[in-house]
Design a protein around this motif. Structure first.
Motif: not given
Length: 428
Positions: A317-321, A378-389, A396-402
């Protein structure tokens, strides 16, 4: 049901046919759960809904998918697997078809969030755990791996096709196709899914012939079964280690990549079909990876397997971006690396849950663990959407998830380290 038993005869245990039927149920549910990720961009264009608004409906779906699990497992114990699954499939098909008429965000939250989320929560990992513990004494890890891999196969079968339909026919045609698929599975469950091996005068596959036959359903209310099991399990440290590690598992799979990868690809100029094809490719590798994980969990220490699974997932996941900026090898390398590990965590987690809490209580305990998984999603689906918005990027969402996955890799090493197997099993 007797005609199917006679057709198979004594050369093939009926448990394998049960596993095949459940695989198809999970396949249909997986396709249903994957559909909102294909609809995200079209709904954004058609109605002007923000990605955060659509992510809210998806997060409700994911949360209810998980929270339904323990109660679904208890209902299967009390009322039976077949009637519980039939009711869920009917609700799923009806809700998805009804969503073709929606025109407002609250309708998507009600239909896709509440109705479809609750229904798919029945046709989920708790169904797999219930069937595996009832029908198999040996090869449990392998069968659990194959059933878990149905989620990946669902994406493999549905996503590219659904993405192509969206491009040419629109999102309403997609929901009608998915509803029809869920409806087709109904008669298979009605005619081919018995409750227990004893109903066919069989023992679970691999169980000794002199073992006692058990065919009694608990008399308690499903709510009492679910909350009673939670009260027992929550007093042990292992439950919380399983719960929080699976919370991170859900956040880093269904919640983040499963929900946002197609939209993320759009940020880099890739079409919905290309993004869906990437998810489908990951599904192919996960089909092999999760089945292999089940085989490994029958033979090796589940804690060590989980350590490697979470650690490698975090690194991917850290590699994804960076993968989007690497020509040719970038995304294919991520698809292989992440895909092999996507939901490989499930078979060893089920194995640890059964080891700690015993065969009878394990499906309901695992249902509560799956609730943690889906709350994380659910936390990640909403959180990643808010970070992207707010940030305009998913980096940032990728790094947090990794980073969360790396934390989970050390949490799992503490599970079942203090010999709680006997105590917890007897408490159940």
């Amino acid at each position: 049901m007797n005609w199917a038993t006679k057709l198979i005869g004594g050369r093939f245990h009926y448990g394998w046919l049960v596993a095949a039927v459940v695989f198809l149920v999970l396949l249909a549910a997986a396709g249903t759960r994957a559909t909102p990720s294909v609809m995200m961009v079209p709904l954004e264009h058609d109605f002007g809904w923000s990605r955060a608004t659509i992510s809210l409906a998806i997060s409700v779906n994911i949360a209810l998918y998980g929270l339904t699990g323990p109660f679904a497992a208890a209902a299967m114990q009390r009322f039976g697997v077949r009637p519980t699954v039939l009711a869920a499939l009917a609700t799923m098909a009806g809700g998805v078809a009804l969503s073709s008429l929606m025109t407002a965000p609250w309708q998507m939250i009600l239909i896709w969030g509440v109705m479809v989320g609750g229904a798919t929560g029945v046709a989920a990992l708790t169904l797999s755990a219930t069937v595996v513990t009832r029908w198999f004494t040996t090869h449990r890890g392998l069968v659990m791996g194959m059933l878990t891999a149905s989620s990946a196969t669902g994406q493999l079968v549905f996503l590219p096709m659904l993405a192509a339909v969206v491009e040419h026919q629109g999102w309403r045609a997609v929901v009608l196709i998915v509803a029809a698929v869920a409806a087709v599975v109904l008669p298979l469950v009605a005619f081919l899914l018995p409750e227990r091996p004893a109903d066919l005068s069989l023992r679970p596959f691999g169980e000794p012939h002199d073992a006692p036959v058990r065919n009694e359903a608990p008399k308690q209310n499903p709510l009492a079964i679910a909350f009673g099991t939670l009260a027992m399990a929550s007093k042990t440290r292992d439950f919380w280690l399983l719960f929080f590690s699976f919370f991170i598992c859900g956040a880093s799979t269904n919640g983040y990549v499963g929900t946002h990868l197609i939209a993320m690809c759009g940020d880099y100029g890739l079409s919905e079909v290309q993004g869906a094809s990437l998810l489908a490719a990951m599904g192919v590798f996960d089909l092999f990876g999760t089945t292999l994980s089940g085989w490994l969990s029958d033979r090796f220490n589940s804690r060590v397997l989980l350590f490697w699974y979470y650690g490698l997932r975090g690194l991917s996941l850290m590699y994804l971006p960076h993968a989007f900026g690497i020509d040719f090898f970038g995304l294919p390398l991520f698809a292989v690396f992440y895909g092999l590990d996507w939901i490989a965590t499930v078979p060893p987690t089920v194995r640890l849950t059964t080891d700690v809490y015993g065969k009878d209580a394990a499906p309901v305990v695992f249902g509560w663990v799956v609730a943690g998984h889906q709350l994380g999603a659910a936390f990640a689906a909403l959180g990643a959407g808010m970070l992207r918005a707010s940030l305009g990027t998913y980096t940032v969402a990728s790094m947090i998830s990794g980073g969360l996955c790396l934390i989970a890799s050390f949490i799992v090493l503490r599970i079942n380290r203090r010999g709680e197997v006997g105590a917890a099993a007897s408490a159940a």
